[in-house]
Enzyme design. Structure first.
Site, PDB file in Angstrom:
ATOM      1  N   LYS A 113     -27.291 -50.160  -6.086  1.00  0.00           N
ATOM      2  CA  LYS A 113     -26.078 -49.336  -6.121  1.00  0.00           C
ATOM      3  C   LYS A 113     -25.988 -48.446  -4.883  1.00  0.00           C
ATOM      4  O   LYS A 113     -24.906 -48.258  -4.300  1.00  0.00           O
ATOM      5  CB  LYS A 113     -26.062 -48.489  -7.399  1.00  0.00           C
ATOM      6  CG  LYS A 113     -25.725 -49.259  -8.661  1.00  0.00           C
ATOM      7  CD  LYS A 113     -24.279 -49.725  -8.659  1.00  0.00           C
ATOM      8  CE  LYS A 113     -23.851 -50.293  -9.991  1.00  0.00           C
ATOM      9  NZ  LYS A 113     -22.435 -50.709 -10.021  1.00  0.00           N
ATOM     10  N   ILE A 169     -36.523 -43.275 -39.370  1.00  0.00           N
ATOM     11  CA  ILE A 169     -37.962 -42.989 -39.293  1.00  0.00           C
ATOM     12  C   ILE A 169     -38.192 -41.661 -38.578  1.00  0.00           C
ATOM     13  O   ILE A 169     -37.425 -41.276 -37.690  1.00  0.00           O
ATOM     14  CB  ILE A 169     -38.713 -44.118 -38.566  1.00  0.00           C
ATOM     15  CG1 ILE A 169     -38.162 -44.299 -37.135  1.00  0.00           C
ATOM     16  CG2 ILE A 169     -38.605 -45.429 -39.335  1.00  0.00           C
ATOM     17  CD1 ILE A 169     -38.942 -45.319 -36.324  1.00  0.00           C
ATOM     18  N   TYR A 180     -32.177 -51.624  -9.689  1.00  0.00           N
ATOM     19  CA  TYR A 180     -30.746 -51.450  -9.987  1.00  0.00           C
ATOM     20  C   TYR A 180     -30.160 -50.287  -9.177  1.00  0.00           C
ATOM     21  O   TYR A 180     -29.120 -50.426  -8.519  1.00  0.00           O
ATOM     22  CB  TYR A 180     -30.554 -51.208 -11.478  1.00  0.00           C
ATOM     23  CG  TYR A 180     -29.185 -50.701 -11.856  1.00  0.00           C
ATOM     24  CD1 TYR A 180     -28.089 -51.561 -11.881  1.00  0.00           C
ATOM     25  CD2 TYR A 180     -28.979 -49.363 -12.183  1.00  0.00           C
ATOM     26  CE1 TYR A 180     -26.830 -51.098 -12.222  1.00  0.00           C
ATOM     27  CE2 TYR A 180     -27.733 -48.890 -12.524  1.00  0.00           C
ATOM     28  CZ  TYR A 180     -26.658 -49.759 -12.543  1.00  0.00           C
ATOM     29  OH  TYR A 180     -25.401 -49.297 -12.871  1.00  0.00           O
ATOM     30  N   ALA A 191     -17.645 -54.465 -12.504  1.00  0.00           N
ATOM     31  CA  ALA A 191     -18.525 -55.611 -12.735  1.00  0.00           C
ATOM     32  C   ALA A 191     -19.803 -55.472 -11.918  1.00  0.00           C
ATOM     33  O   ALA A 191     -19.795 -54.951 -10.800  1.00  0.00           O
ATOM     34  CB  ALA A 191     -17.802 -56.903 -12.352  1.00  0.00           C
TER      35      ALA A 191
END
Length: 319
Positions: A145, A192, A141, A71
Protein backbone atom coordinates in the site's frame (compact mmCIF):
# COMPACT_ATOMS: atom_id res chain seq x y z
CA UNK A 1 -27.04 15.35 -15.12
CA UNK A 2 -25.78 13.02 -12.37
CA UNK A 3 -22.03 12.62 -12.12
CA UNK A 4 -20.73 9.24 -13.25
CA UNK A 5 -18.54 7.44 -10.75
CA UNK A 6 -16.66 4.15 -11.02
CA UNK A 7 -16.01 2.03 -7.91
CA UNK A 8 -13.65 -0.95 -8.04
CA UNK A 9 -14.08 -3.72 -5.51
CA UNK A 10 -17.77 -2.86 -5.56
CA UNK A 11 -18.92 -6.23 -4.23
CA UNK A 12 -16.64 -6.11 -1.19
CA UNK A 13 -17.51 -5.15 2.37
CA UNK A 14 -16.71 -1.45 1.88
CA UNK A 15 -17.56 -1.33 -1.82
CA UNK A 16 -21.19 -2.40 -1.40
CA UNK A 17 -21.80 0.20 1.29
CA UNK A 18 -20.11 2.93 -0.75
CA UNK A 19 -22.15 2.12 -3.87
CA UNK A 20 -25.33 2.15 -1.80
CA UNK A 21 -24.44 5.53 -0.30
CA UNK A 22 -23.52 7.07 -3.65
CA UNK A 23 -26.63 5.81 -5.45
CA UNK A 24 -28.82 7.16 -2.63
CA UNK A 25 -27.28 10.62 -3.07
CA UNK A 26 -27.96 10.74 -6.81
CA UNK A 27 -24.73 9.61 -8.47
CA UNK A 28 -24.58 7.33 -11.49
CA UNK A 29 -22.46 4.46 -10.15
CA UNK A 30 -20.60 1.79 -12.11
CA UNK A 31 -19.52 -1.03 -9.81
CA UNK A 32 -16.52 -3.03 -11.05
CA UNK A 33 -16.28 -6.57 -9.71
CA UNK A 34 -14.93 -9.97 -10.72
CA UNK A 35 -18.30 -11.68 -10.37
CA UNK A 36 -21.27 -11.18 -12.67
CA UNK A 37 -23.50 -12.22 -9.76
CA UNK A 38 -22.36 -9.55 -7.33
CA UNK A 39 -24.94 -8.20 -4.92
CA UNK A 40 -24.84 -4.50 -5.75
CA UNK A 41 -27.49 -2.07 -4.50
CA UNK A 42 -30.40 -1.27 -6.85
CA UNK A 43 -29.41 1.49 -9.23
CA UNK A 44 -25.72 0.62 -9.47
CA UNK A 45 -24.50 -0.63 -12.84
CA UNK A 46 -22.48 -3.83 -12.61
CA UNK A 47 -19.39 -4.22 -14.79
CA UNK A 48 -17.62 -7.57 -14.55
CA UNK A 49 -13.85 -7.22 -14.84
CA UNK A 50 -10.77 -8.93 -13.42
CA UNK A 51 -8.45 -5.96 -13.01
CA UNK A 52 -5.41 -8.25 -12.87
CA UNK A 53 -6.08 -9.49 -16.40
CA UNK A 54 -8.63 -7.25 -18.09
CA UNK A 55 -8.35 -3.65 -19.20
CA UNK A 56 -10.99 -1.02 -18.55
CA UNK A 57 -11.62 0.33 -22.03
CA UNK A 58 -12.05 3.93 -23.05
CA UNK A 59 -15.78 3.42 -23.59
CA UNK A 60 -16.30 2.47 -19.94
CA UNK A 61 -14.26 5.39 -18.63
CA UNK A 62 -15.80 7.93 -20.97
CA UNK A 63 -17.44 10.75 -18.97
CA UNK A 64 -16.43 9.17 -15.64
CA UNK A 65 -15.88 12.01 -13.19
CA UNK A 66 -14.17 10.06 -10.41
CA UNK A 67 -12.76 6.57 -9.76
CA UNK A 68 -12.70 5.15 -6.23
CA UNK A 69 -10.20 2.30 -6.15
CA UNK A 70 -11.04 -0.20 -3.41
CA UNK A 71 -10.09 -3.46 -5.13
CA UNK A 72 -6.92 -5.16 -3.99
CA UNK A 73 -5.32 -8.07 -2.19
CA UNK A 74 -6.18 -7.91 1.50
CA UNK A 75 -3.98 -9.29 4.26
CA UNK A 76 -4.79 -12.90 5.07
CA UNK A 77 -6.79 -13.59 1.91
CA UNK A 78 -5.89 -16.57 -0.25
CA UNK A 79 -3.22 -19.24 0.26
CA UNK A 80 0.32 -18.86 1.56
CA UNK A 81 1.63 -17.76 -1.83
CA UNK A 82 -0.80 -14.83 -1.70
CA UNK A 83 0.89 -13.53 1.47
CA UNK A 84 4.24 -12.90 -0.19
CA UNK A 85 5.26 -9.33 -0.95
CA UNK A 86 5.59 -10.04 -4.68
CA UNK A 87 1.95 -11.07 -4.90
CA UNK A 88 0.77 -8.03 -2.94
CA UNK A 89 2.79 -5.85 -5.31
CA UNK A 90 1.22 -7.43 -8.40
CA UNK A 91 -2.28 -6.68 -7.16
CA UNK A 92 -1.96 -3.58 -4.98
CA UNK A 93 0.74 -1.73 -6.92
CA UNK A 94 0.80 -2.88 -10.54
CA UNK A 95 -2.98 -3.07 -11.00
CA UNK A 96 -3.46 0.26 -9.24
CA UNK A 97 -0.96 2.01 -11.51
CA UNK A 98 -2.49 0.51 -14.65
CA UNK A 99 -5.93 1.73 -13.59
CA UNK A 100 -4.58 5.17 -12.68
CA UNK A 101 -2.90 5.54 -16.07
CA UNK A 102 -6.18 4.64 -17.77
CA UNK A 103 -7.91 7.28 -15.64
CA UNK A 104 -5.35 9.91 -16.66
CA UNK A 105 -5.63 8.98 -20.34
CA UNK A 106 -9.42 9.30 -20.16
CA UNK A 107 -9.38 12.64 -18.35
CA UNK A 108 -11.01 11.41 -15.15
CA UNK A 109 -11.18 14.40 -12.80
CA UNK A 110 -10.22 12.64 -9.56
CA UNK A 111 -8.78 9.27 -8.51
CA UNK A 112 -9.49 8.24 -4.90
CA UNK A 113 -7.15 5.53 -3.64
CA UNK A 114 -8.10 3.71 -0.45
CA UNK A 115 -4.86 2.78 1.31
CA UNK A 116 -4.40 1.70 4.96
CA UNK A 117 -3.36 3.22 8.25
CA UNK A 118 -0.91 0.32 8.35
CA UNK A 119 1.50 2.26 6.13
CA UNK A 120 2.41 4.13 9.34
CA UNK A 121 2.85 0.98 11.41
CA UNK A 122 0.75 -1.07 13.79
CA UNK A 123 1.44 0.65 17.13
CA UNK A 124 1.45 4.17 18.55
CA UNK A 125 3.10 5.19 21.78
CA UNK A 126 1.38 8.34 22.97
CA UNK A 127 1.62 10.18 19.64
CA UNK A 128 -1.43 9.69 17.39
CA UNK A 129 -0.86 9.08 13.70
CA UNK A 130 -1.41 12.05 11.40
CA UNK A 131 -0.81 12.42 7.69
CA UNK A 132 2.70 13.67 8.45
CA UNK A 133 3.70 10.58 10.43
CA UNK A 134 6.61 8.65 8.86
CA UNK A 135 5.99 5.48 6.91
CA UNK A 136 6.67 2.35 8.96
CA UNK A 137 4.83 -0.60 7.35
CA UNK A 138 5.20 -3.88 9.22
CA UNK A 139 3.53 -6.35 6.85
CA UNK A 140 3.81 -7.16 3.13
CA UNK A 141 0.28 -5.83 2.68
CA UNK A 142 1.15 -2.47 4.26
CA UNK A 143 4.40 -2.28 2.28
CA UNK A 144 2.45 -2.74 -0.96
CA UNK A 145 0.00 0.00 0.00
CA UNK A 146 2.87 2.36 0.79
CA UNK A 147 4.55 1.60 -2.54
CA UNK A 148 1.26 2.14 -4.38
CA UNK A 149 0.82 5.53 -2.72
CA UNK A 150 4.32 6.69 -3.64
CA UNK A 151 4.00 5.48 -7.22
CA UNK A 152 0.61 7.19 -7.61
CA UNK A 153 1.93 10.48 -6.28
CA UNK A 154 4.81 10.42 -8.79
CA UNK A 155 2.44 9.51 -11.64
CA UNK A 156 -0.07 12.27 -10.93
CA UNK A 157 2.68 14.85 -10.45
CA UNK A 158 4.15 13.97 -13.85
CA UNK A 159 1.06 13.51 -16.00
CA UNK A 160 -2.15 15.36 -16.69
CA UNK A 161 -4.44 17.55 -14.65
CA UNK A 162 -6.36 14.82 -12.83
CA UNK A 163 -6.35 14.92 -9.04
CA UNK A 164 -5.29 12.21 -6.60
CA UNK A 165 -6.82 11.71 -3.16
CA UNK A 166 -5.48 9.10 -0.74
CA UNK A 167 -7.50 7.79 2.22
CA UNK A 168 -5.91 5.75 5.03
CA UNK A 169 -8.58 4.09 7.21
CA UNK A 170 -7.98 1.97 10.32
CA UNK A 171 -10.06 -1.07 11.32
CA UNK A 172 -13.51 -0.78 9.74
CA UNK A 173 -16.35 -2.28 11.76
CA UNK A 174 -19.86 -3.21 10.72
CA UNK A 175 -22.27 -6.04 10.11
CA UNK A 176 -20.70 -8.93 8.18
CA UNK A 177 -17.24 -7.39 8.48
CA UNK A 178 -14.36 -9.59 7.37
CA UNK A 179 -10.90 -9.68 8.91
CA UNK A 180 -10.11 -8.89 12.52
CA UNK A 181 -13.45 -7.34 13.41
CA UNK A 182 -15.33 -10.31 12.00
CA UNK A 183 -13.20 -12.62 14.14
CA UNK A 184 -13.83 -10.47 17.23
CA UNK A 185 -17.58 -10.54 16.57
CA UNK A 186 -17.61 -14.34 16.37
CA UNK A 187 -15.46 -14.61 19.49
CA UNK A 188 -17.85 -12.34 21.39
CA UNK A 189 -20.78 -14.50 20.30
CA UNK A 190 -19.11 -17.66 21.64
CA UNK A 191 -19.44 -16.29 25.14
CA UNK A 192 -16.24 -17.83 26.46
CA UNK A 193 -14.35 -15.88 29.15
CA UNK A 194 -11.58 -13.73 27.67
CA UNK A 195 -8.36 -12.48 29.35
CA UNK A 196 -9.05 -8.84 28.53
CA UNK A 197 -10.04 -7.52 31.94
CA UNK A 198 -6.92 -5.34 32.18
CA UNK A 199 -6.83 -4.38 28.51
CA UNK A 200 -7.00 -0.57 28.40
CA UNK A 201 -5.45 0.14 25.02
CA UNK A 202 -6.57 3.07 22.86
CA UNK A 203 -7.50 2.41 19.24
CA UNK A 204 -9.34 4.67 16.83
CA UNK A 205 -11.67 2.79 14.52
CA UNK A 206 -14.35 3.74 12.00
CA UNK A 207 -17.75 2.34 11.15
CA UNK A 208 -18.56 1.17 7.65
CA UNK A 209 -21.21 3.84 7.16
CA UNK A 210 -18.89 6.60 8.38
CA UNK A 211 -16.12 5.53 6.01
CA UNK A 212 -18.54 5.50 3.06
CA UNK A 213 -19.75 8.98 3.99
CA UNK A 214 -16.19 10.27 4.20
CA UNK A 215 -15.23 8.85 0.83
CA UNK A 216 -18.28 10.55 -0.68
CA UNK A 217 -16.87 13.84 0.64
CA UNK A 218 -13.49 13.03 -0.92
CA UNK A 219 -15.15 12.46 -4.29
CA UNK A 220 -16.67 15.89 -4.54
CA UNK A 221 -15.08 18.36 -2.12
CA UNK A 222 -12.84 20.86 -3.96
CA UNK A 223 -10.28 20.84 -1.13
CA UNK A 224 -9.84 17.04 -1.22
CA UNK A 225 -7.93 17.05 -4.50
CA UNK A 226 -4.24 16.10 -4.29
CA UNK A 227 -4.51 15.48 -0.55
CA UNK A 228 -4.02 12.56 1.82
CA UNK A 229 -6.25 11.89 4.82
CA UNK A 230 -6.11 9.58 7.80
CA UNK A 231 -9.68 9.09 8.96
CA UNK A 232 -11.28 7.63 12.08
CA UNK A 233 -13.95 8.25 14.67
CA UNK A 234 -12.76 10.70 17.30
CA UNK A 235 -13.02 8.75 20.56
CA UNK A 236 -10.62 5.82 20.90
CA UNK A 237 -11.87 2.52 22.32
CA UNK A 238 -10.11 -0.44 23.89
CA UNK A 239 -10.47 -4.03 22.81
CA UNK A 240 -12.24 -4.71 26.10
CA UNK A 241 -14.65 -1.83 25.37
CA UNK A 242 -15.47 -3.42 22.02
CA UNK A 243 -16.11 -6.87 23.48
CA UNK A 244 -18.26 -5.44 26.28
CA UNK A 245 -20.34 -3.46 23.80
CA UNK A 246 -20.79 -6.37 21.40
CA UNK A 247 -21.78 -8.72 24.22
CA UNK A 248 -24.12 -6.14 25.72
CA UNK A 249 -25.91 -6.03 22.35
CA UNK A 250 -26.02 -9.83 22.39
CA UNK A 251 -27.54 -9.68 25.90
CA UNK A 252 -24.52 -11.45 27.39
CA UNK A 253 -22.27 -10.57 30.29
CA UNK A 254 -18.88 -9.12 29.43
CA UNK A 255 -17.07 -12.26 30.58
CA UNK A 256 -13.65 -10.61 30.89
CA UNK A 257 -11.14 -11.66 33.51
CA UNK A 258 -7.93 -9.81 34.45
CA UNK A 259 -4.54 -11.07 33.32
CA UNK A 260 -1.39 -8.91 33.55
CA UNK A 261 -0.52 -7.49 30.15
CA UNK A 262 3.12 -8.55 30.45
CA UNK A 263 1.96 -12.12 30.86
CA UNK A 264 -0.30 -11.96 27.79
CA UNK A 265 2.58 -10.44 25.84
CA UNK A 266 4.94 -13.24 26.84
CA UNK A 267 2.42 -16.01 26.19
CA UNK A 268 1.33 -14.80 22.76
CA UNK A 269 4.86 -14.07 21.60
CA UNK A 270 5.99 -17.50 22.84
CA UNK A 271 3.37 -19.24 20.67
CA UNK A 272 4.22 -17.08 17.64
CA UNK A 273 1.21 -14.76 17.92
CA UNK A 274 2.91 -11.39 18.26
CA UNK A 275 0.50 -9.94 15.69
CA UNK A 276 -2.47 -11.01 17.81
CA UNK A 277 -0.95 -9.34 20.85
CA UNK A 278 -0.51 -6.09 18.93
CA UNK A 279 -4.08 -6.15 17.62
CA UNK A 280 -5.63 -6.94 21.01
CA UNK A 281 -3.48 -5.03 23.50
CA UNK A 282 -1.54 -2.22 21.81
CA UNK A 283 -2.51 1.37 21.01
CA UNK A 284 -3.23 2.67 17.53
CA UNK A 285 -4.41 6.26 17.91
CA UNK A 286 -5.21 8.50 14.97
CA UNK A 287 -5.32 12.27 14.63
CA UNK A 288 -8.06 12.98 12.08
CA UNK A 289 -8.04 16.77 12.55
CA UNK A 290 -6.96 17.48 8.97
CA UNK A 291 -10.22 16.06 7.59
CA UNK A 292 -12.19 18.19 10.04
CA UNK A 293 -10.28 21.40 9.28
CA UNK A 294 -9.88 21.03 5.52
CA UNK A 295 -13.14 19.30 4.59
CA UNK A 296 -15.39 20.20 7.49
CA UNK A 297 -16.04 16.50 8.04
CA UNK A 298 -16.99 15.59 11.60
CA UNK A 299 -17.64 11.90 12.22
CA UNK A 300 -20.65 10.94 14.25
CA UNK A 301 -19.83 9.93 17.80
CA UNK A 302 -21.12 6.83 19.49
CA UNK A 303 -18.81 3.92 18.62
CA UNK A 304 -19.98 1.99 21.69
CA UNK A 305 -23.65 2.42 20.81
CA UNK A 306 -23.00 1.33 17.21
CA UNK A 307 -21.09 -1.73 18.42
CA UNK A 308 -23.97 -2.69 20.68
CA UNK A 309 -26.36 -2.47 17.74
CA UNK A 310 -24.07 -4.66 15.64
CA UNK A 311 -23.91 -7.22 18.44
CA UNK A 312 -27.70 -7.25 18.71
CA UNK A 313 -28.23 -7.71 14.97
CA UNK A 314 -25.59 -10.43 14.83
CA UNK A 315 -27.16 -12.39 17.67
CA UNK A 316 -30.67 -11.97 16.24
CA UNK A 317 -29.50 -13.26 12.84
CA UNK A 318 -28.29 -16.50 14.45
CA UNK A 319 -31.32 -17.12 16.68
Amino acid sequence: MAKKLLVTGASGFVGRELCKHLVSTGYEVIGVTRSDRADLPPGAILHRCNLEKDFLGDSLLRDVDCIVHLAGQAHGKGGEDHQELDHFRQVNVDVTLRLAKAALDSGVRRFVFVSSIGVHGAITDGRPISEQAPFNPESPYAVSKMEAELALIRLFEEEGESELTIVRPPLVYGDQAPGNFGKLLKLARMGIPLPLGRCSNRRNIISLSQLAAFMAVCIDHPAAGNETFVVAEESPVSTSDMVRALRAGMRRSAGLFPVPQWLMSSLLKFVGKRGMYIQLFCDLEIDGSKARKKLGWVPKSGSIEQLEEIGKRYADSLD
